[in-house]
Motif scaffolding. Structure first.
Motif, mmCIF file in Angstrom:
data_model
loop_
_atom_site.group_PDB
_atom_site.id
_atom_site.type_symbol
_atom_site.label_atom_id
_atom_site.label_comp_id
_atom_site.label_asym_id
_atom_site.label_seq_id
_atom_site.Cartn_x
_atom_site.Cartn_y
_atom_site.Cartn_z
ATOM 1 N N ARG A 1 19.156 26.433 18.910
ATOM 2 C CA ARG A 1 17.821 26.611 19.209
ATOM 3 C C ARG A 1 17.654 28.306 19.501
ATOM 4 N N GLU A 2 16.448 28.754 19.642
ATOM 5 C CA GLU A 2 16.093 30.286 19.811
ATOM 6 C C GLU A 2 16.670 30.537 21.077
ATOM 7 N N TYR A 3 16.607 29.924 22.140
ATOM 8 C CA TYR A 3 17.223 30.306 23.613
ATOM 9 C C TYR A 3 18.411 29.267 23.745
ATOM 10 N N CYS A 4 19.623 29.862 24.366
ATOM 11 C CA CYS A 4 20.737 29.053 24.358
ATOM 12 C C CYS A 4 21.625 29.607 25.804
ATOM 13 N N PHE A 5 21.633 28.889 26.687
ATOM 14 C CA PHE A 5 22.560 29.067 27.823
ATOM 15 C C PHE A 5 24.073 28.979 27.628
ATOM 16 N N VAL A 6 24.813 29.844 27.847
ATOM 17 C CA VAL A 6 26.371 29.851 27.963
ATOM 18 C C VAL A 6 27.015 29.840 29.070
ATOM 19 N N ILE A 7 27.840 28.727 29.415
ATOM 20 C CA ILE A 7 28.390 28.412 30.697
ATOM 21 C C ILE A 7 29.732 28.581 30.473
ATOM 22 N N ASP A 8 30.337 29.443 31.657
ATOM 23 C CA ASP A 8 31.684 29.254 31.842
ATOM 24 C C ASP A 8 31.696 28.760 33.370
ATOM 25 N N PRO A 9 32.342 27.582 33.609
ATOM 26 C CA PRO A 9 31.832 26.914 35.037
ATOM 27 C C PRO A 9 32.773 27.662 35.930
ATOM 28 N N ILE A 10 33.909 27.797 35.645
ATOM 29 C CA ILE A 10 34.985 28.686 36.744
ATOM 30 C C ILE A 10 35.805 29.643 35.519
ATOM 31 N N ASP A 11 35.180 30.997 35.739
ATOM 32 C CA ASP A 11 35.919 32.230 34.867
ATOM 33 C C ASP A 11 36.988 32.719 35.858
ATOM 34 N N GLY A 12 38.081 32.162 35.113
ATOM 35 C CA GLY A 12 39.472 32.591 35.984
ATOM 36 C C GLY A 12 39.999 31.347 36.730
ATOM 37 N N THR A 13 40.154 30.261 35.926
ATOM 38 C CA THR A 13 40.522 28.918 36.355
ATOM 39 C C THR A 13 41.802 29.038 37.111
ATOM 40 N N ALA A 14 42.802 29.823 36.574
ATOM 41 C CA ALA A 14 44.119 30.101 36.943
ATOM 42 C C ALA A 14 44.139 30.527 38.286
ATOM 43 N N SER A 15 43.145 31.590 38.593
ATOM 44 C CA SER A 15 43.257 32.115 39.802
ATOM 45 C C SER A 15 42.607 31.091 40.710
ATOM 46 N N PHE A 16 41.635 30.162 40.358
ATOM 47 C CA PHE A 16 41.008 29.384 41.208
ATOM 48 C C PHE A 16 42.037 28.194 41.571
ATOM 49 N N ILE A 17 43.099 27.898 40.834
ATOM 50 C CA ILE A 17 44.027 27.023 40.926
ATOM 51 C C ILE A 17 45.022 27.444 41.844
ATOM 52 N N HIS A 18 45.435 28.589 42.007
ATOM 53 C CA HIS A 18 46.414 29.290 42.944
ATOM 54 C C HIS A 18 45.556 29.659 44.182
ATOM 55 N N GLY A 19 44.484 29.370 44.321
ATOM 56 C CA GLY A 19 43.820 29.987 45.408
ATOM 57 C C GLY A 19 43.495 31.393 45.657
ATOM 58 N N LEU A 20 43.290 31.857 44.673
ATOM 59 C CA LEU A 20 43.090 33.551 44.708
ATOM 60 C C LEU A 20 41.552 33.603 44.598
ATOM 61 N N PRO A 21 41.170 34.816 45.194
ATOM 62 C CA PRO A 21 39.619 35.019 45.196
ATOM 63 C C PRO A 21 38.985 35.471 43.842
ATOM 64 N N ASN A 22 39.877 35.724 42.922
ATOM 65 C CA ASN A 22 39.026 36.418 41.620
ATOM 66 C C ASN A 22 38.815 35.459 40.453
ATOM 67 N N TRP A 23 37.676 34.804 40.957
ATOM 68 C CA TRP A 23 37.163 33.837 39.854
ATOM 69 C C TRP A 23 35.523 33.593 40.125
ATOM 70 N N ALA A 24 34.968 33.339 39.184
ATOM 71 C CA ALA A 24 33.413 33.336 39.009
ATOM 72 C C ALA A 24 32.850 32.278 38.485
ATOM 73 N N ILE A 25 31.587 32.120 38.714
ATOM 74 C CA ILE A 25 30.565 31.212 37.902
ATOM 75 C C ILE A 25 29.998 32.179 37.011
#
Length: 185
Positions: free
Chosen positions: A131-155
């Motif tokens: 479609r003309e407009y499309c949202f692109v989502i990375d729900p947890i950008d930095g999953t490995a950091s998220f898993i290890h309890g590190l702060p460097n991950w983002a939505i």
């Protein structure tokens, strides 16, 4: 100077009136604000797209608010994350139940608010991505950091128009930093 000579209130009132008089605050548009409530397992969340400020596109504002809400959800999950919530997508690519939950939350809210737009999510794939407009989502950008309890991950939520990036939002829940960019701004 008004702040020092009269009061902080007088300075604030002057600046507010000046902002209205110069049309920075568009009073005639405030009545057109878009508002809705999204139900979550954490309770209802009220969302408002403020159309009175000209510097941001309403679609990008909605994405920014959703990124923060999703970030709060993910941050709450990170505290109780266990091995049973982590899965392999491929040999070197991990996904958590939180990735999937956050993407589903963002996708559902965007699809409800912008049904004519496509969505391309990292975990669940494409839905009308042509479609003309499309949202692109990375729900947890930095999953490995998220898993290890590190702060460097983002939505991360981007907006494409005809295959070209036009806006993006990145929210880091641990530091409460929100980054926004839009084409031409």
């Amino acid at each position: 100077q008004l702040y020092k000579e009269e009061s902080p209130k007088a300075a604030t009132d002057y600046y507010y009136k000046f902002s209205q008089d110069t049309d920075y605050i568009r009073r005639y548009r405030v009545c057109k604000d878009q508002k809705w409530t999204t139900k979550t397992e954490y309770g209802d969340i009220d969302i408002t797209i403020n159309l009175s400020k000209p510097e941001k596109d309403p679609k990008a504002i909605a994405a920014a608010k959703l990124a923060k809400q999703a970030g709060f959800m993910a941050l709450a999950d990170q505290a109780t994350l266990s091995g049973s919530n982590v899965h392999n997508k491929s040999l070197l690519d991990l996904v958590t139940d939180t990735d999937r939950k956050v993407e589903a939350f963002i996708t559902e809210a965007l699809a409800k608010k912008f049904p004519e737009y496509g969505i391309y999510g990292e975990e669940y794939g494409k839905s009308h991505a042509d479609r003309e407009y499309c949202f692109v989502i990375d729900p947890i950008d930095g999953t490995a950091s998220f898993i290890h309890g590190l702060p460097n991950w983002a939505i991360s939520i981007g907006l494409m128009r005809n295959g070209r990036s036009v806006a993006g939002v990145i929210y880091q829940p641990v530091t409460d930093d929100l980054y926004y960019a839009a084409e031409g701004q």
